[in-house]
Write a protein that holds these residues in place. Structure first.
Motif, PDB file in Angstrom:
ATOM      1  N   TYR A 361       6.479 -16.799  -2.588  1.00 38.47           N
ATOM      2  CA  TYR A 361       6.246 -15.456  -2.558  1.00 38.47           C
ATOM      3  C   TYR A 361       6.317 -14.277  -3.617  1.00 38.47           C
ATOM      4  N   LEU A 362       5.222 -13.468  -3.575  1.00 40.21           N
ATOM      5  CA  LEU A 362       5.306 -12.611  -4.830  1.00 40.21           C
ATOM      6  C   LEU A 362       5.376 -11.170  -4.322  1.00 40.21           C
ATOM      7  N   ALA A 363       6.120 -10.355  -5.067  1.00 39.70           N
ATOM      8  CA  ALA A 363       6.412  -9.004  -4.779  1.00 39.70           C
ATOM      9  C   ALA A 363       6.877  -8.173  -6.011  1.00 39.70           C
ATOM     10  N   GLY A 364       7.068  -6.808  -5.915  1.00 43.73           N
ATOM     11  CA  GLY A 364       7.687  -6.236  -6.916  1.00 43.73           C
ATOM     12  C   GLY A 364       6.638  -5.270  -7.771  1.00 43.73           C
ATOM     13  N   GLU A 365       5.296  -5.908  -7.848  1.00 39.56           N
ATOM     14  CA  GLU A 365       4.017  -5.327  -8.597  1.00 39.56           C
ATOM     15  C   GLU A 365       3.276  -5.711  -7.991  1.00 39.56           C
ATOM     16  N   ARG A 366       1.875  -5.365  -8.449  1.00 40.47           N
ATOM     17  CA  ARG A 366       0.471  -5.887  -7.988  1.00 40.47           C
ATOM     18  C   ARG A 366       0.477  -7.601  -8.474  1.00 40.47           C
ATOM     19  N   ALA A 367       0.001  -8.274  -7.796  1.00 37.53           N
ATOM     20  CA  ALA A 367      -0.424  -9.583  -7.871  1.00 37.53           C
ATOM     21  C   ALA A 367      -1.636  -9.877  -8.180  1.00 37.53           C
ATOM     22  N   PHE A 384       1.962 -16.349  -0.882  1.00 39.06           N
ATOM     23  CA  PHE A 384       1.922 -15.024  -0.171  1.00 39.06           C
ATOM     24  C   PHE A 384       2.560 -13.810  -1.248  1.00 39.06           C
ATOM     25  N   ASP A 385       1.558 -13.061  -1.266  1.00 37.77           N
ATOM     26  CA  ASP A 385       1.755 -11.581  -1.986  1.00 37.77           C
ATOM     27  C   ASP A 385       2.351 -10.508  -0.641  1.00 37.77           C
ATOM     28  N   HIS A 386       3.419  -9.848  -1.098  1.00 38.94           N
ATOM     29  CA  HIS A 386       3.924  -8.981  -0.063  1.00 38.94           C
ATOM     30  C   HIS A 386       4.413  -7.814  -0.633  1.00 38.94           C
ATOM     31  N   TRP A 387       4.113  -6.616  -0.009  1.00 33.63           N
ATOM     32  CA  TRP A 387       4.550  -5.282  -0.440  1.00 33.63           C
ATOM     33  C   TRP A 387       5.555  -4.662   0.048  1.00 33.63           C
ATOM     34  N   TRP A 388       6.510  -4.235  -0.709  1.00 33.45           N
ATOM     35  CA  TRP A 388       7.689  -3.330  -0.409  1.00 33.45           C
ATOM     36  C   TRP A 388       8.143  -2.528  -1.369  1.00 33.45           C
ATOM     37  N   GLN A 389       9.267  -1.862  -1.044  1.00 29.13           N
ATOM     38  CA  GLN A 389       9.930  -0.988  -2.178  1.00 29.13           C
ATOM     39  C   GLN A 389      11.484  -0.948  -1.833  1.00 29.13           C
ATOM     40  N   THR A 390      12.112  -0.393  -3.029  1.00 32.31           N
ATOM     41  CA  THR A 390      13.486  -0.231  -2.848  1.00 32.31           C
ATOM     42  C   THR A 390      13.804   0.471  -1.605  1.00 32.31           C
ATOM     43  N   GLU A 391      13.189   1.553  -1.249  1.00 28.31           N
ATOM     44  CA  GLU A 391      13.508   2.272  -0.363  1.00 28.31           C
ATOM     45  C   GLU A 391      13.377   1.714   1.179  1.00 28.31           C
ATOM     46  N   THR A 392      12.631   0.668   1.333  1.00 25.30           N
ATOM     47  CA  THR A 392      12.440  -0.118   2.666  1.00 25.30           C
ATOM     48  C   THR A 392      13.198  -1.296   2.667  1.00 25.30           C
ATOM     49  N   GLY A 476       4.412   6.606  -1.855  1.00 28.99           N
ATOM     50  CA  GLY A 476       4.033   7.083  -3.429  1.00 28.99           C
ATOM     51  C   GLY A 476       2.728   5.980  -4.182  1.00 28.99           C
ATOM     52  N   ASP A 477       2.428   5.204  -2.948  1.00 29.03           N
ATOM     53  CA  ASP A 477       1.310   4.150  -3.294  1.00 29.03           C
ATOM     54  C   ASP A 477      -0.027   4.689  -2.762  1.00 29.03           C
ATOM     55  N   ALA A 478      -1.177   4.425  -3.607  1.00 31.53           N
ATOM     56  CA  ALA A 478      -2.454   4.711  -3.062  1.00 31.53           C
ATOM     57  C   ALA A 478      -3.102   3.357  -2.708  1.00 31.53           C
ATOM     58  N   ALA A 491      -2.765   1.605  -6.615  1.00 25.76           N
ATOM     59  CA  ALA A 491      -2.181   2.440  -7.706  1.00 25.76           C
ATOM     60  C   ALA A 491      -0.813   3.210  -7.395  1.00 25.76           C
ATOM     61  N   ARG A 492       0.012   3.659  -8.078  1.00 26.43           N
ATOM     62  CA  ARG A 492       0.882   4.492  -7.655  1.00 26.43           C
ATOM     63  C   ARG A 492       0.273   6.061  -7.780  1.00 26.43           C
ATOM     64  N   THR A 493       0.903   6.998  -6.982  1.00 27.17           N
ATOM     65  CA  THR A 493       0.392   8.353  -6.727  1.00 27.17           C
ATOM     66  C   THR A 493       1.379   9.328  -7.489  1.00 27.17           C
ATOM     67  N   ILE A 497       5.994   3.710 -12.795  1.00 28.92           N
ATOM     68  CA  ILE A 497       5.278   2.616 -13.457  1.00 28.92           C
ATOM     69  C   ILE A 497       5.968   1.219 -13.277  1.00 28.92           C
ATOM     70  N   ASN A 498       5.514   0.140 -13.142  1.00 21.54           N
ATOM     71  CA  ASN A 498       5.982  -1.070 -12.974  1.00 21.54           C
ATOM     72  C   ASN A 498       5.809  -2.073 -14.080  1.00 21.54           C
ATOM     73  N   VAL A 499       7.070  -2.258 -14.804  1.00 19.04           N
ATOM     74  CA  VAL A 499       6.913  -3.149 -16.088  1.00 19.04           C
ATOM     75  C   VAL A 499       7.536  -4.207 -15.881  1.00 19.04           C
TER      76      VAL A 499
HETATM   77  P1  AMP Z   1      10.526  -1.254  -6.259  1.00 12.01           P
HETATM   78  O1  AMP Z   1      11.077  -0.281  -5.536  1.00 12.01           O
HETATM   79  O2  AMP Z   1      10.981  -1.672  -7.481  1.00 12.01           O
HETATM   80  O3  AMP Z   1      10.481  -2.665  -5.416  1.00 12.01           O
HETATM   81  O4  AMP Z   1       8.933  -0.936  -6.697  1.00 12.01           O
HETATM   82  C1  AMP Z   1       8.143  -0.450  -5.380  1.00 12.01           C
HETATM   83  C2  AMP Z   1       6.840  -0.278  -5.839  1.00 12.01           C
HETATM   84  O5  AMP Z   1       6.184  -1.456  -6.434  1.00 12.01           O
HETATM   85  C3  AMP Z   1       5.752  -0.151  -4.934  1.00 12.01           C
HETATM   86  O6  AMP Z   1       5.886   1.194  -4.123  1.00 12.01           O
HETATM   87  C4  AMP Z   1       4.401  -0.496  -5.340  1.00 12.01           C
HETATM   88  O7  AMP Z   1       4.066   0.480  -6.245  1.00 12.01           O
HETATM   89  C5  AMP Z   1       4.891  -1.899  -6.429  1.00 12.01           C
HETATM   90  N1  AMP Z   1       4.638  -3.012  -5.702  1.00 12.01           N
HETATM   91  C6  AMP Z   1       5.725  -3.726  -5.136  1.00 12.01           C
HETATM   92  N2  AMP Z   1       5.210  -4.680  -4.178  1.00 12.01           N
HETATM   93  C7  AMP Z   1       3.840  -4.566  -4.760  1.00 12.01           C
HETATM   94  C8  AMP Z   1       2.879  -5.490  -4.213  1.00 12.01           C
HETATM   95  N3  AMP Z   1       2.863  -6.719  -3.541  1.00 12.01           N
HETATM   96  N4  AMP Z   1       1.349  -5.070  -4.727  1.00 12.01           N
HETATM   97  C9  AMP Z   1       1.309  -4.092  -5.346  1.00 12.01           C
HETATM   98  N5  AMP Z   1       2.471  -3.210  -5.592  1.00 12.01           N
HETATM   99  C10 AMP Z   1       3.452  -3.532  -5.201  1.00 12.01           C
END
Ligand code: AMP
Ligand code: COA
Length: 629
Positions: A361-367, A384-392, A476-478, A491-493, A497-499
């Motif tokens: 499972y990959l997350a945290g930035e664009r895979a 599996f890529d998955h998208w989420w945030q600290t907030e969620t 905050g994402d587009a 991208a982020r709006t 940034i994600n380093v």
């Molecule tokens: P964080 O709160 O540190 O988890 O960062 C959340 C942000 O990381 C998201 O709003 C996205 O901009 C980016 N991000 C996290 N997971 C993904 C993903 N699977 N694909 C693209 N961007 C992601």
């Protein structure tokens, strides 16, 4: 039930859906209602219930006869040590530390900062707070004293629990000077600090410090304190647009329900199996998937102190998976890119039998597609890529493989999970057609486990997330949603940034750079990097009359960002420019600079008069290896 049926069940009756999922949690008083609408866009879940996180993560497994199961495996290739803690032992350790904290007056609602590296004691400290209803705030070890100080002042902890040091490959990071420095800078002072001495670098204790072990000697363990379902479990600071981090609040009841749901339905693990998230406890992935979710679900979790490469080699991930029988593995794409760069043919992987592994499972930035395909090929399991945030706190969009494995479309983290009505809106808040780019938003209310507000900052919460699109949470994402409902994050709006999978604020870096006496004006942008995804790049306009050597000024700027934000900012490059590219109204054209650096096509903005500066910037970027001619 397959994905569609599950999602439809949720959509038809969200409250019934979440009350059903809540049955998997041990409540002191079960919730009668699920959702509480507090008005003005604020919502809470399970507020009428009573529950304790530590009971659910530890004691209930002992009570159910799983006491001898390993709860935590600590594996540190940096120190060359491995150890295991059973659920029974974990209960003992946590209830002792909780008892010691309670003896010193730490009680329900008190804040506790935890500043620790990847040691099991970090989880023990988190769980001890949960046991007595104290609200922890874990701070990542790669931040500098100043960042710690900002968090101390915002959440005003009664106590700080820290270790004497963290370990980076080839470098011992002494935490105590950073901790003392932070307390010195901060206006608020904690009453005392608990220090875990590590043999790699022990430290002197001050009068207000107590040793981790001595603190707990002769202490009577304490039981779990029931808290309300809407009691804050923790505060986790994350980067926003400005330098001041946002204190994301997580409520107890929803956190338990949502995380528990994900372990089977997304990560495909059964209680008793080993789950590994190679992240850090200082990030949300560490909170949710090193500590809470696997333990609440009765899994074995791994606390890994090392890097994907160099500790000792690019086979370290595969060694850990084989040795500890990992079923599901979660990391950031950047970590896989690091392994791929070091071992492109995957030779190290073939030294290990990874038959135990079901998925990555990959997350945290664009895979990026290359990384996903490479990982699929060498591992032979789904990625599996998955998208989420600290907030969620858990997956917004993912592949619910434990419910039903959906076809992977590379580049898309797949589809919204139950709880999330994800939509794409244009600038005026109108839905866009499938395939069109827009702001990714989530219809309110957000599901259980997501942030109800920001710590002591309801206004900022509203402004940051609720105002741009009334009735929706702004991520905050587009992104784009295709005809099949698959989401693509583009991208982020904002200025985040994600380093290397670490979320950072360019605004925070700009604030630090602006403090340099020779810098009149500056901008920081995130440019593409083949390993870290993005890295920050500074543009510096010097104060008139400054005629010092530019490289000297640049290296001072690099140093102040490292000293004030921390090494994790990875701020290593800056260009001195005559002036910043701006629109007529004075807005800095950050995204245009990024496009030039990344060799992307772009239209010259109609609102810029000064075209010459774009050429100058392009030339300057070429000198440091960006912006091909
Ligand atoms: P964080 O709160 O540190 O988890 O960062 C959340 C942000 O990381 C998201 O709003 C996205 O901009 C980016 N991000 C996290 N997971 C993904 C993903 N699977 N694909 C693209 N961007 C992601
Ligand atoms: N404490 C102190 N310093 C830390 C630190 C910590 N916990 N974490 C990172 N740093 C330092 C690093 O030592 C490095 O210092 P340097 O400039 O002296 O080399 C700097 O911060 C930048 O770190 P990073 O960007 O992580 O680069 P790296 O070269 O050390 O490692 C990767 C690159 C890809 C191997 C590494 O970033 C990685 O494993 N990333 C995965 C990230 C992750 O798990 N994210 C969580 C979301 S899932």
């Amino acid at each position: 039930m397959g994905y569609r049926a599950e999602y439809d069940f949720w959509k038809a009756d969200p409250e019934a859906y979440w009350l059903k999922q809540a049955e998997a949690i041990d409540w002191v008083e079960a919730p009668k209602h699920a959702l509480f609408d507090r008005g003005n866009g604020f919502y809470e879940w399970f507020a009428d219930a009573k529950v304790n996180t530590c009971w659910n993560a530890v004691d209930r497994h002992v009570a159910a006869g799983r006491g001898d199961q390993v709860a935590i495996i600590h594996d540190s290739p940096i120190t060359g040590t491995k150890s295991k803690i059973t659920y029974f032992e974990l209960k003992d350790e946590v209830s002792k530390l909780a008892g010691a904290l309670a003896m010193r007056g730490v009680t329900l609602g008190d804040r506790v900062i935890i500043y620790m590296p990847m040691v099991s004691e970090a989880l023990i400290a988190m769980l001890a707070c949960a046991r007595i209803g104290a609200v922890h705030s874990v701070v990542f070890g790669g931040f500098a004293a100043n960042e710690l100080a900002v968090r101390i002042d915002d959440c005003t902890p009664k106590v700080i629990i820290a270790a004497s040091c963290g370990l980076e490959p080839g470098r011992v990071v002494a935490y105590k000077p950073l901790l003392d420095g932070a307390i010195e800078i901060a206006e608020h002072s904690p009453e005392f600090c608990v220090i875990l001495q590590r043999e790699q670098c022990s430290c002197d204790l001050k009068k207000t410090d107590v040793d981790w072990h001595a603190f707990q000697l002769g202490i009577k363990p304490v039981d779990c304190v029931p808290v309300a379902g809407n009691h804050p479990a923790y505060i986790l600071y994350t980067s926003g647009t400005t330098g001041a981090p946002k204190g994301v609040v997580r409520h107890t009841g929803g956190h338990l329900v949502a995380l528990n749901w994900t372990m089977k339905n997304i990560y495909q693990v059964e209680p008793g199996e080993v789950f590994w998230a190679a992240s850090d406890v200082g990030w949300v992935v560490g909170h949710s998937y090193i500590c809470y979710a696997p333990l609440v679900h009765g899994n074995t979790t791994i606390v890994f102190e090392g890097k994907p490469i160099g500790t000792p080699d690019a086979g370290t991930f595969w060694r850990v998976i084989e040795e500890h029988d990992v079923k599901s593995f979660f990391t950031a794409p950047t970590a896989i890119r690091a392994v791929k760069r070091e071992d492109p043919k995957g030779l190290e992987r073939h030294k290990y039998n990874l038959g135990c592994l079901r998925a990555l499972y990959l997350a945290g930035e664009r895979a990026d597609p290359d990384t996903i395909e490479w990982a699929q090929n060498i591992l032979g399991v789904p990625v599996f890529d998955h998208w989420w945030q600290t907030e969620t706190g858990f997956t917004i969009v993912g592949n619910p493989a434990g419910l039903e494995e959906l076809p992977v479309k590379i580049g898309s983290p797949t589809v919204p999970m139950p709880g999330y009505d994800v939509q794409i809106l244009d600038d005026l808040g109108r839905p866009v057609a499938p395939g069109e780019l827009g702001a990714v938003v989530i219809k309110l209310p957000l599901p259980p486990g997501t942030l109800p507000t920001l710590w002591n900052a309801d206004d900022r919460f509203r402004k940051s997330y609720l105002e741009a699109f009334p009735g929706y949470y702004e991520t905050g994402d587009a992104g784009i949603m295709d005809e099949d409902g698959y989401l693509y994050i583009m991208a982020r709006t904002d200025d985040v940034i994600n380093v290397a999978g670490h979320r950072l604020s360019t605004g925070a870096m700009e604030e630090v750079l602006a403090g340099h006496p020779d810098v009149a004006e500056c901008a920081v942008v995130g440019v593409s990097d083949p390993l870290k995804g993005q890295v920050p790049l500074g543009l510096l306009c010097l104060t008139s009359g400054v005629n010092r050597q530019h490289p000297e000024i640049v290296s001072e700027c690099v140093k102040i960002v490292r000293d004030q934000i921390g090494p994790v900012a990875a701020f290593k490059q800056a260009l001195v420019v005559d002036r910043l590219p701006k629109t007529r109204s004075g807005k800095i054209l950050r995204s245009t600079v990024v496009k030039i650096a990344d060799n992307q096509d772009f239209k010259v903005p109609a609102t810029i008069d000064d075209l010459a500066i774009l050429d100058e910037i392009k030339l300057a970027l070429q000198t440091i290896g960006y912006a091909k001619g």
